[in-house]
Design an enzyme around this catalytic site. Structure first.
Site, PDB file in Angstrom:
ATOM      1  N   ALA A  95       0.837  -1.200   0.000  1.00  0.00           N
ATOM      2  CA  ALA A  95       0.000   0.000   0.000  1.00  0.00           C
ATOM      3  C   ALA A  95       0.872   1.250   0.000  1.00  0.00           C
ATOM      4  CB  ALA A  95      -0.919  -0.008   1.218  1.00  0.00           C
ATOM      5  N   HIS A  96       0.402   2.275  -0.713  1.00  0.00           N
ATOM      6  CA  HIS A  96       1.085   3.575  -0.753  1.00  0.00           C
ATOM      7  C   HIS A  96       2.516   3.451  -1.287  1.00  0.00           C
ATOM      8  CE1 HIS A  96      -2.401   4.662   1.569  1.00  0.00           C
ATOM      9  NE2 HIS A  96      -2.028   3.885   2.563  1.00  0.00           N
ATOM     10  N   ARG A  97       2.738   2.464  -2.159  1.00  0.00           N
ATOM     11  CA  ARG A  97       4.049   2.217  -2.769  1.00  0.00           C
ATOM     12  C   ARG A  97       5.128   1.825  -1.753  1.00  0.00           C
ATOM     13  NH1 ARG A  97       3.635   3.394  -8.087  1.00  0.00           N
ATOM     14  NH2 ARG A  97       2.044   4.908  -8.723  1.00  0.00           N
ATOM     15  N   LEU A  98       4.701   1.365  -0.596  1.00  0.00           N
ATOM     16  CA  LEU A  98       5.646   0.858   0.402  1.00  0.00           C
ATOM     17  C   LEU A  98       5.783  -0.657   0.185  1.00  0.00           C
ATOM     18  CD1 LEU A  98       4.524   2.944   3.514  1.00  0.00           C
ATOM     19  CD2 LEU A  98       6.415   3.383   1.928  1.00  0.00           C
ATOM     20  N   HIS A  99       6.434  -1.001  -0.904  1.00  0.00           N
ATOM     21  CA  HIS A  99       6.526  -2.394  -1.323  1.00  0.00           C
ATOM     22  C   HIS A  99       7.489  -3.183  -0.435  1.00  0.00           C
ATOM     23  CE1 HIS A  99       4.614  -0.579  -4.734  1.00  0.00           C
ATOM     24  NE2 HIS A  99       5.717   0.041  -5.124  1.00  0.00           N
TER      25      HIS A  99
END
Length: 201
Positions: A176-180
């Site tokens: 989520a939110h590009r917090l891969h």
């Protein structure tokens, strides 16, 4: 120490890769084993194309192609490659970088024999990556080769497998939110143990 857990858990990156590919085989509508394969020629100029990964072995990733194609010539000049497996349905990808070696003649023969007859004839008919005057010329060659070989074409001498022996394998999952989540397995050579690191997204 391996800091991974969940879908990243395991003591062997090849086993993790096989497990992810098995999941993708269920969810992906087409070619879950398609990889974007990058090579570079002797001048360092890169090229990339889609090919099909045919095996994840205990020490290498294997694909097959025409040795006289652009990628075959690049690998002859510079036997290193990288690829990415990306699955939209799973929101995951695997990146691999390493050295490349030819697959054995025995393995190449066995895989070629397992292909559909039309694909075996096609391997003979196609001067892959070379200019083609028209599709009619290609289909004429197919007809001629069908007449020549019947239902038992041998493996062409210019066709076979390559083994990518990785120095690094990275497993990536969408967050989520590009917090891969990213974990990289790396080692200097096949004789060294793997080192596993979590990477920033």
């Amino acid at each position: 120490m391996n800091p991974t857990d969940g879908i990243f858990a395991g003591e062997n990156p090849y086993e993790i890769a096989r497990a992810w590919l098995a999941e993708a085989t269920i969810t992906e509508p087409n070619d879950p084993n398609a990889i974007a394969l990058a090579t570079a020629d002797s001048a360092g100029l890169p090229d990339v194309r889609m090919v099909l990964l045919k095996a994840i072995e205990d020490d290498a990733f294997v694909f097959y192609t025409n040795h006289d194609s652009d990628k075959g010539r690049a690998l002859a000049e510079n036997p290193q490659a990288a690829f990415v497996l990306h699955w939209k349905t799973l929101r995951r990808q695997i990146r691999v970088r390493g050295h490349v070696a030819p697959e054995t003649e025995t393995a190449s023969d066995a895989y070629f024999a397992s292909r559909a007859l039309e694909s075996r004839i096609g391997a003979w008919a196609s001067d892959q990556s070379r200019p083609l005057e028209s599709r009619a010329v290609l289909m004429q060659r197919v007809e001629q080769l069908n007449a020549r070989f019947g239902d038992a074409p041998p493996r062409p001498p210019h066709w076979g497998g390559y083994r990518i022996i990785p120095q690094s394998i990275e497993f990536w999952a969408d967050g989520a939110h590009r917090l891969h989540d990213r974990f990289r397995w790396s080692r200097e050579s096949a004789l060294n143990p793997w080192v596993v690191q979590r990477l920033y997204p």
